[in-house]
Design a protein around this motif. Structure first.
Motif, short mmCIF file in Angstrom:
data_model
loop_
_atom_site.label_atom_id
_atom_site.label_comp_id
_atom_site.label_asym_id
_atom_site.label_seq_id
_atom_site.Cartn_x
_atom_site.Cartn_y
_atom_site.Cartn_z
N GLU A 11 -9.28 -4.71 -16.75
CA GLU A 11 -8.30 -3.63 -16.85
C GLU A 11 -7.93 -3.45 -15.44
OE1 GLU A 11 -6.98 -1.95 -19.39
OE2 GLU A 11 -7.77 -3.35 -20.73
N ALA A 12 -8.70 -3.54 -14.59
CA ALA A 12 -7.90 -3.05 -13.11
C ALA A 12 -6.88 -4.30 -12.93
CB ALA A 12 -9.10 -3.48 -12.15
N ASP A 13 -7.21 -5.50 -13.19
CA ASP A 13 -5.89 -6.52 -13.09
C ASP A 13 -4.59 -5.94 -13.61
OD1 ASP A 13 -7.72 -8.26 -11.73
OD2 ASP A 13 -8.42 -9.36 -13.67
N ILE A 14 -4.94 -5.69 -15.12
CA ILE A 14 -3.63 -5.16 -15.69
C ILE A 14 -3.16 -3.97 -15.00
CG2 ILE A 14 -2.90 -4.24 -17.90
CD1 ILE A 14 -5.18 -5.89 -19.14
N GLN A 15 -4.01 -3.01 -14.65
CA GLN A 15 -3.26 -1.77 -14.12
C GLN A 15 -2.70 -2.07 -12.72
OE1 GLN A 15 -3.22 1.18 -15.21
NE2 GLN A 15 -2.08 1.90 -13.40
N ALA A 16 -3.11 -3.14 -11.95
CA ALA A 16 -2.59 -3.64 -10.83
C ALA A 16 -1.19 -4.07 -10.87
CB ALA A 16 -3.34 -4.57 -10.01
N VAL A 17 -0.92 -4.94 -12.15
CA VAL A 17 0.64 -5.35 -12.55
C VAL A 17 1.20 -4.16 -13.06
CG1 VAL A 17 1.66 -6.90 -13.75
CG2 VAL A 17 -0.53 -7.71 -12.83
N VAL A 18 0.62 -3.37 -13.62
CA VAL A 18 1.47 -1.96 -14.13
C VAL A 18 2.04 -1.16 -13.25
CG1 VAL A 18 1.30 0.29 -15.39
CG2 VAL A 18 0.34 -1.83 -16.44
N GLU A 19 1.25 -1.09 -12.06
CA GLU A 19 1.60 -0.22 -10.98
C GLU A 19 2.83 -0.73 -10.12
OE1 GLU A 19 -1.86 0.29 -8.33
OE2 GLU A 19 -2.54 1.57 -9.99
N VAL A 20 2.81 -2.24 -10.12
CA VAL A 20 3.88 -2.69 -9.52
C VAL A 20 5.32 -2.79 -10.43
CG1 VAL A 20 5.05 -5.27 -8.76
CG2 VAL A 20 2.65 -4.60 -8.11
N LEU A 21 5.09 -2.91 -11.63
CA LEU A 21 6.10 -2.80 -12.70
C LEU A 21 6.89 -0.96 -12.43
CD1 LEU A 21 4.72 -4.57 -15.71
CD2 LEU A 21 6.67 -5.14 -14.54
N ARG A 22 5.88 -0.44 -12.05
CA ARG A 22 6.51 1.11 -12.07
C ARG A 22 6.86 1.42 -10.66
NH1 ARG A 22 1.42 3.72 -15.63
NH2 ARG A 22 2.58 3.59 -17.43
N GLN A 28 9.11 -9.82 -3.89
CA GLN A 28 9.23 -9.74 -2.30
C GLN A 28 9.15 -8.24 -1.99
OE1 GLN A 28 10.08 -12.83 -0.62
NE2 GLN A 28 9.46 -13.18 -2.87
N GLY A 29 8.06 -7.71 -2.57
CA GLY A 29 7.51 -6.32 -1.98
C GLY A 29 6.22 -6.43 -1.09
N PRO A 30 5.52 -5.38 -1.02
CA PRO A 30 4.49 -5.36 -0.11
C PRO A 30 3.32 -6.19 -0.84
CG PRO A 30 4.90 -3.20 -1.34
CD PRO A 30 6.02 -4.18 -1.71
N ALA A 31 3.31 -6.22 -2.03
CA ALA A 31 1.83 -6.83 -2.56
C ALA A 31 1.87 -8.35 -2.06
CB ALA A 31 2.24 -6.69 -4.09
N ILE A 189 -9.73 -20.61 -10.35
CA ILE A 189 -10.94 -20.00 -10.07
C ILE A 189 -10.41 -18.27 -10.11
CG2 ILE A 189 -12.66 -19.23 -8.57
CD1 ILE A 189 -12.87 -22.20 -7.96
N ILE A 190 -9.23 -18.01 -9.27
CA ILE A 190 -8.47 -16.63 -9.61
C ILE A 190 -7.24 -16.89 -9.81
CG2 ILE A 190 -9.94 -15.59 -8.06
CD1 ILE A 190 -7.82 -15.63 -5.95
N THR A 191 -6.49 -16.22 -10.46
CA THR A 191 -5.16 -16.58 -11.06
C THR A 191 -4.07 -15.46 -10.47
OG1 THR A 191 -3.83 -17.31 -12.91
CG2 THR A 191 -5.43 -15.42 -13.28
N THR A 192 -2.87 -15.96 -10.52
CA THR A 192 -1.67 -15.15 -10.22
C THR A 192 -0.65 -15.36 -11.53
OG1 THR A 192 -0.56 -16.60 -8.65
CG2 THR A 192 -1.95 -14.93 -7.73
N GLY A 193 -1.00 -15.84 -12.48
CA GLY A 193 -0.39 -16.53 -13.54
C GLY A 193 0.00 -18.12 -13.26
N GLU A 194 1.01 -18.08 -12.54
CA GLU A 194 1.34 -19.27 -11.82
C GLU A 194 1.56 -18.94 -10.47
OE1 GLU A 194 1.88 -22.48 -12.51
OE2 GLU A 194 2.19 -22.58 -14.60
N GLY A 253 -3.25 -11.39 -8.13
CA GLY A 253 -3.96 -12.01 -7.37
C GLY A 253 -4.83 -11.43 -6.40
N LEU A 254 -4.19 -10.19 -5.89
CA LEU A 254 -4.79 -9.18 -4.85
C LEU A 254 -5.96 -8.62 -5.72
CD1 LEU A 254 -4.87 -7.95 -2.18
CD2 LEU A 254 -3.30 -6.23 -3.00
N SER A 255 -5.97 -8.16 -6.94
CA SER A 255 -6.85 -7.61 -7.90
C SER A 255 -7.96 -8.71 -8.07
CB SER A 255 -6.42 -7.26 -9.09
OG SER A 255 -7.46 -6.53 -9.94
N GLN A 256 -7.68 -10.03 -8.54
CA GLN A 256 -8.46 -11.01 -8.72
C GLN A 256 -9.55 -11.52 -7.70
OE1 GLN A 256 -8.30 -14.04 -11.46
NE2 GLN A 256 -8.33 -12.06 -12.74
#
Length: 386
Positions: A11-22, A28-31, A189-194, A253-256
């Protein structure tokens, strides 16, 4: 189906992506820079450049080291085709060094023999790409010593290996290489999707990798051929590519990476349990070099075919029929039709071919349960007909 590998998303991974979407940035941002810094700090490397795949990272790593037409790049035959294709993208030639019979990595002894012969004919490689198969690091100190003698550069293909260690240092430190490459594909081992990343301790290489991943463009006035026309100005200094990672990927990736050590530890627990369950069977389980701590991306067994009542193919088919996503890692690259057209033939690397004839990757990922593991072993027992 129990897959051979899969991502573990919280859920933390999902929330990290949701925060970027918002947020105000999708790409090309800070993440991206935060993720780069996290990986560099974890590995003890000076620079980390995130890209859209490990294949892209390998490509620009070759270019950054000046690989081009007339050059030769050597790698292991027991790897995915990207480890050698990256040299072909640059117009270079590719050759292969046979593997070690216990680690399945590029053999330092075979490399030394091949380099000695190449020196006599004036055909030394410009770059050697050792591949840390299954997450176990190659003999990097030995390969580095050969590089000092023969003058080649080193790209570590560590696509399987983030979270592992070599001589008690994190893989990715670039102690014995010019550039190290990671993959963040979902089965890794950890993922960013691709996604992928190139690490280096060389400021000039980092500068070039940065340009090459983004069209060959710079916004740094110090790199420009003349003073910028204004704050909007940029210059394309060379032919580059759109290999950039998005903020969405980097946030994942940062969450993973916060759970990287936990993931690798779980893989080791599963590996040790496999070792115990398979100990008395006509099977070779993975051997770990005492200098290494593997990332354990894969758990590869080798069948003792002269001691079982089934063929390699029959065992593989039986596992698949039982809903187990066993796989083979890998077909020797030079046996691919594209490479056979270059003149490579069966028998070029005998150890790699023997490995291919016996190897099967069993399911290995942190969410694999003991019940699933017991099922895999039970079906393997049935398949080998003991």
């Amino acid at each position: 189906m129990i897959p051979y590998g899969r991502q573990t998303i919280s859920e933390a991974d999902i929330q990290a992506v949701v925060e970027v979407l918002r947020s105000g940035f999708l790409t090309q941002g800070p993440a991206v820079s935060l993720f780069e810094n996290a990986v560099a700090n974890y590995c003890g490397a000076q620079y980390a450049l995130a890209v859209n795949s490990a294949t892209s990272a390998l490509h620009i790593a070759c270019l950054a080291l000046g690989v081009g037409k007339g050059d030769s790049v050597w790698t292991s035959p027991t790897t995915f085709v990207a480890s050698s294709n990256c040299a072909l993208y640059c117009g270079a030639d590719v050759d292969f060094v046979d593997i070690d019979p216990r680690t399945y990595n590029l053999s330092t002894e075979k490399l030394a023999e091949k380099l000695s012969l190449a020196e006599q004919t004036g055909k030394l490689p410009k770059v050697v790409i050792p591949v840390h198969l299954c997450g176990q690091p190659c003999d990097m100190a030995g390969i580095y010593a050969l590089s000092q003698r023969y003058g080649f550069k080193i790209i570590e293909d560590a696509s399987h290996a983030i979270g592992g260690k070599y001589q008690n240092q994190p893989i990715g430190s670039c102690r014995y290489s010019d550039i190290t490459v990671f993959s963040f594909h979902p089965v890794k081992i950890i993922t960013t999707g691709e996604g992928g990343m190139a690490l280096t301790n060389n400021a000039k290489l980092a500068e070039r990798l940065d340009r090459l991943r983004s069209h060959g463009i710079t916004r740094d006035p110090a790199q420009m051929t003349h003073a910028p026309d204004g704050p909007w100005y940029y210059q394309q200094l060379e032919l580059g590519f759109n290999y950039r990672m998005t903020d969405l990927q980097a946030a994942l990736g940062l969450s993973q990476i916060q759970r990287l050590d936990e993931f690798v530890s779980k893989r080791h627990a599963l590996s040790q349990r496999y070792d115990a369950l398979l100990a008395d069977l006509p099977i070779i389980t993975p051997w770990q070099h005492p200098d290494s701590y593997s990332g354990l991306h894969l758990y590869v067994i080798r069948l003792k075919l002269d001691e079982i009542n089934a063929s390699h193919r029959a065992v593989f088919d039986a596992l698949r029929a039982a809903g187990i996503g066993a796989n083979i890692h890998y077909i020797p690259v030079y046996r691919q039709p594209y490479y056979e057209q270059m003149g490579f033939k069966e028998g070029y690397c005998l150890e790699a071919e023997q490995y291919y004839a016996e190897a099967i990757s069993l399911p290995m990922y942190p969410a694999l349960t003991e019940a699933q593991q017991d099922y895999v072993v039970a079906k393997l027992l049935e398949a080998i007909k003991l």
